[in-house]
Design a protein around this motif. Structure first.
Motif, PDB file in Angstrom:
ATOM      1  N   GLN A  71       0.823  -1.209   0.000  1.00  0.00           N
ATOM      2  CA  GLN A  71       0.000   0.000   0.000  1.00  0.00           C
ATOM      3  C   GLN A  71       0.860   1.263   0.000  1.00  0.00           C
ATOM      4  O   GLN A  71       0.398   2.336   0.354  1.00  0.00           O
ATOM      5  N   MET A  72       2.118   1.108  -0.417  1.00  0.00           N
ATOM      6  CA  MET A  72       3.040   2.232  -0.483  1.00  0.00           C
ATOM      7  C   MET A  72       2.420   3.360  -1.304  1.00  0.00           C
ATOM      8  O   MET A  72       1.920   3.108  -2.402  1.00  0.00           O
ATOM      9  N   PRO A  73       2.412   4.588  -0.792  1.00  0.00           N
ATOM     10  CA  PRO A  73       1.849   5.695  -1.567  1.00  0.00           C
ATOM     11  C   PRO A  73       2.547   5.834  -2.929  1.00  0.00           C
ATOM     12  O   PRO A  73       3.768   5.700  -3.027  1.00  0.00           O
ATOM     13  N   ALA A  74       1.775   6.097  -3.955  1.00  0.00           N
ATOM     14  CA  ALA A  74       2.320   6.228  -5.308  1.00  0.00           C
ATOM     15  C   ALA A  74       3.403   7.295  -5.383  1.00  0.00           C
ATOM     16  O   ALA A  74       4.318   7.203  -6.203  1.00  0.00           O
ATOM     17  N   VAL A  81      10.731  -0.096 -10.672  1.00  0.00           N
ATOM     18  CA  VAL A  81      10.844  -0.933  -9.474  1.00  0.00           C
ATOM     19  C   VAL A  81       9.456  -1.473  -9.192  1.00  0.00           C
ATOM     20  O   VAL A  81       8.555  -0.742  -8.811  1.00  0.00           O
ATOM     21  N   ASP A  82       9.290  -2.787  -9.403  1.00  0.00           N
ATOM     22  CA  ASP A  82       7.970  -3.392  -9.299  1.00  0.00           C
ATOM     23  C   ASP A  82       7.739  -4.182  -8.010  1.00  0.00           C
ATOM     24  O   ASP A  82       6.617  -4.563  -7.724  1.00  0.00           O
ATOM     25  N   ALA A  83       8.778  -4.441  -7.242  1.00  0.00           N
ATOM     26  CA  ALA A  83       8.629  -5.227  -6.014  1.00  0.00           C
ATOM     27  C   ALA A  83       7.886  -4.415  -4.951  1.00  0.00           C
ATOM     28  O   ALA A  83       8.151  -3.227  -4.762  1.00  0.00           O
ATOM     29  N   ALA A  84       6.946  -5.064  -4.279  1.00  0.00           N
ATOM     30  CA  ALA A  84       6.136  -4.391  -3.254  1.00  0.00           C
ATOM     31  C   ALA A  84       7.024  -3.830  -2.154  1.00  0.00           C
ATOM     32  O   ALA A  84       7.919  -4.497  -1.659  1.00  0.00           O
TER      33      ALA A  84
END
Length: 87
Positions: A71-74, A81-84
């Motif tokens: 849920q990292m803010p955009a 970087v696609d890793a959560a």
């Protein structure tokens, strides 16, 4: 996004009289588990709902807090970087 992050730092400072920082040893000024400046800036980049779910008595990478990584803010996302949870 960089402008929003800059404003968030200054708004954080206005509220807390200091900037969020990383001491480098994993502990904050009071000796508690330290969280990234990104976590502390979340309420200032329209992510107060995520911030309110953080369990500050647990490590950021604990089972309780790991679901929040996605849920990292955009505002903090880095292109490519696609890793959560990575920025």
């Amino acid at each position: 996004d960089m402008r929003q992050v800059g404003l968030a730092f200054h708004n954080y400072h206005d509220v807390h009289s200091h900037f969020p920082s990383d001491s480098g040893d994993g502990n904050d000024r009071e000796g508690k588990e330290e969280f990234s400046w990104r976590v502390h800036l979340a309420p200032f980049v329209d992510a107060v709902l995520v911030y309110n779910q953080v369990q500050f008595d647990k490590a950021w990478d604990s089972d309780e807090n790991k679901p929040l990584h996605e849920q990292m803010p955009a505002t903090f996302l880095t292109p490519g970087v696609d890793a959560a949870g990575l920025t």
